[in-house]
Motif scaffolding. Structure first.
Motif, PDB file in Angstrom:
ATOM      1  N   HIS A  44       1.525  -7.949  12.701  1.00  0.00           N
ATOM      2  CA  HIS A  44       1.767  -6.513  12.490  1.00  0.00           C
ATOM      3  C   HIS A  44       2.989  -6.248  11.617  1.00  0.00           C
ATOM      4  O   HIS A  44       3.054  -5.237  10.925  1.00  0.00           O
ATOM      5  CB  HIS A  44       1.947  -5.802  13.835  1.00  0.00           C
ATOM      6  N   ASP A  45       3.960  -7.178  11.685  1.00  0.00           N
ATOM      7  CA  ASP A  45       5.195  -6.988  10.903  1.00  0.00           C
ATOM      8  C   ASP A  45       4.927  -6.968   9.405  1.00  0.00           C
ATOM      9  O   ASP A  45       5.750  -6.474   8.631  1.00  0.00           O
ATOM     10  CB  ASP A  45       6.215  -8.088  11.248  1.00  0.00           C
ATOM     11  N   LEU A  46       3.782  -7.496   8.970  1.00  0.00           N
ATOM     12  CA  LEU A  46       3.475  -7.500   7.533  1.00  0.00           C
ATOM     13  C   LEU A  46       2.690  -6.261   7.105  1.00  0.00           C
ATOM     14  O   LEU A  46       2.395  -6.089   5.919  1.00  0.00           O
ATOM     15  CB  LEU A  46       2.677  -8.752   7.162  1.00  0.00           C
ATOM     16  N   LEU A  47       2.328  -5.419   8.048  1.00  0.00           N
ATOM     17  CA  LEU A  47       1.502  -4.248   7.715  1.00  0.00           C
ATOM     18  C   LEU A  47       2.403  -3.030   7.551  1.00  0.00           C
ATOM     19  O   LEU A  47       3.085  -2.613   8.480  1.00  0.00           O
ATOM     20  CB  LEU A  47       0.456  -4.021   8.811  1.00  0.00           C
ATOM     21  N   LYS A  48       2.409  -2.480   6.349  1.00  0.00           N
ATOM     22  CA  LYS A  48       3.307  -1.375   6.026  1.00  0.00           C
ATOM     23  C   LYS A  48       2.744  -0.058   6.541  1.00  0.00           C
ATOM     24  O   LYS A  48       1.551   0.214   6.429  1.00  0.00           O
ATOM     25  CB  LYS A  48       3.516  -1.290   4.507  1.00  0.00           C
ATOM     26  N   THR A  49       3.659   0.781   7.066  1.00  0.00           N
ATOM     27  CA  THR A  49       3.295   2.130   7.522  1.00  0.00           C
ATOM     28  C   THR A  49       3.278   3.057   6.305  1.00  0.00           C
ATOM     29  O   THR A  49       3.816   2.730   5.244  1.00  0.00           O
ATOM     30  CB  THR A  49       4.340   2.659   8.511  1.00  0.00           C
ATOM     31  N   PRO A  50       2.696   4.254   6.456  1.00  0.00           N
ATOM     32  CA  PRO A  50       2.733   5.225   5.348  1.00  0.00           C
ATOM     33  C   PRO A  50       4.169   5.504   4.879  1.00  0.00           C
ATOM     34  O   PRO A  50       4.408   5.656   3.678  1.00  0.00           O
ATOM     35  CB  PRO A  50       2.092   6.475   5.958  1.00  0.00           C
ATOM     36  N   GLY A 239      -2.723  -2.430   4.435  1.00  0.00           N
ATOM     37  CA  GLY A 239      -1.309  -2.293   4.794  1.00  0.00           C
ATOM     38  C   GLY A 239      -0.455  -3.445   4.302  1.00  0.00           C
ATOM     39  O   GLY A 239       0.768  -3.336   4.251  1.00  0.00           O
ATOM     40  N   MET A 240      -1.097  -4.555   3.929  1.00  0.00           N
ATOM     41  CA  MET A 240      -0.320  -5.669   3.372  1.00  0.00           C
ATOM     42  C   MET A 240       0.123  -5.328   1.950  1.00  0.00           C
ATOM     43  O   MET A 240      -0.642  -4.746   1.175  1.00  0.00           O
ATOM     44  CB  MET A 240      -1.158  -6.957   3.322  1.00  0.00           C
TER      45      MET A 240
END
Ligand code: MF3
Ligand code: CO
Length: 292
Positions: A44-50, A239-240
């Motif tokens: 999850h740490d690699l998935l960017k939020t908006p 998100g990556m």
């Protein structure tokens, strides 16, 4: 990878405020399925939020403005130190910080890599652009803690048809790779597309230097190969954010490092090398180039 336990009625890890079961539960199940099959998958740490994506885009706006300004000013007879000056002027002028400067001791704000230099050419008052040179300008910016990274090639004056073709085919390699940035496909699909196009044109791709996750740090996971096999390497998940930055050599893919400065990479055979770099976001339906 490790999923921490989230109850189905607990708030989702992504920060949306929705219940997990209404938000990312199915998404996580899909990732977990690929992990069960033995694939490498992102945490999850690699998935960017908006919010992260907006931050990266603001940083990228500076990075692209820097390269646009270099494009306007670059010319025969100019030193690579003058290019470094442009990078500083535009970056600080727009409120950013050059990410290269002091990165692991790197002494300048940009990389300027000419002809047989593969990457990490250090700007210098002694290096003067000559008619016929091909040069990569690799620029990275930090704004509000968000990182952007991209590079472009420039042709100085009358570049030989062979070298011009190397520059153009390298850009095509990047474009072929980008076409493969599709959610729930694999990074190896991308790297293979890059490599096949280079090979088909009689070139070789540097193997041991690659792209990288980028956004909340300069160099994040995953490491991105440009010579990988389809169906291998990390699963690409919406998100990556990572870079694609193939170094394509006219001759051998082998290289060596400058002993004196410890940074600059040269082709082993002295033949030219070209590189283009973009920073790309994996979206629900495909991809978006954030920085180029
Ligand atoms: N911009 C390079 C990249 O694409 C990194 C350069 S690091 C430096 O990853 F220290 F050499 F600037
Ligand atoms: Co990079």
């Amino acid at each position: 990878m490790v999923f921490h336990k989230v109850g189905r009625n607990d708030p989702c890890w992504c920060g949306s405020g929705l219940k997990y079961k209404k938000c990312h539960e199915a998404f996580d199940d899909r990732i977990r399925h690929f992990a069960w099959e033995g694939h490498e998958v992102p945490g999850h740490d690699l998935l960017k939020t908006p919010e992260d994506i907006a931050g990266i885009k603001a940083s990228a706006k500076i990075n692209m403005a820097v390269l646009d300004e270099v494009a306007k000013q670059i010319h025969e007879g100019m030193s690579t130190l003058e290019i470094d000056n442009i990078v500083n002027e535009i970056t600080y002028g727009m409120g950013g910080i050059p990410a290269d400067l002091n990165y692991e001791g790197y002494p300048k704000s940009v990389c300027t890599s000419i002809n047989n230099v593969v990457c990490h050419g250090i700007p210098s008052a002694d290096v003067i652009l000559k008619d016929g040179d091909i040069i990569n300008i690799d620029c990275s910016t930090i704004l509000n803690g968000y990182f952007s990274d991209s590079s472009r090639m420039f042709c100085i004056g009358n570049v030989s048809p062979e070298n011009r073709r190397l520059v153009e085919v390298t850009k095509e390699c990047l474009e072929k790779g980008l076409e493969q940035v599709i959610p729930w496909h694999f990074l190896g699909d991308m790297g293979n597309a890059v490599n096949q196009h280079a090979i088909a044109n009689g070139y070789s791709v540097v193997r041991d230097i690659g792209g990288h996750g980028c956004g909340k740090a300069f160099h994040e996971e995953p490491w991105v190969s440009h010579v990988s096999e389809p169906g291998t390497e990390m699963l690409m998940v919406p998100g990556m954010v990572f870079t694609i930055e193939p170094m394509v050599n006219m001759g051998t893919h082998e290289f060596y490092t400058d002993e004196k400065n410890g940074w600059t990479i040269y082709t082993k055979d002295g033949l030219p090398s070209a590189q283009w770099e973009v920073q790309v976001l994996v979206t629900e339906t495909g991809h978006e180039v954030l920085c180029w």
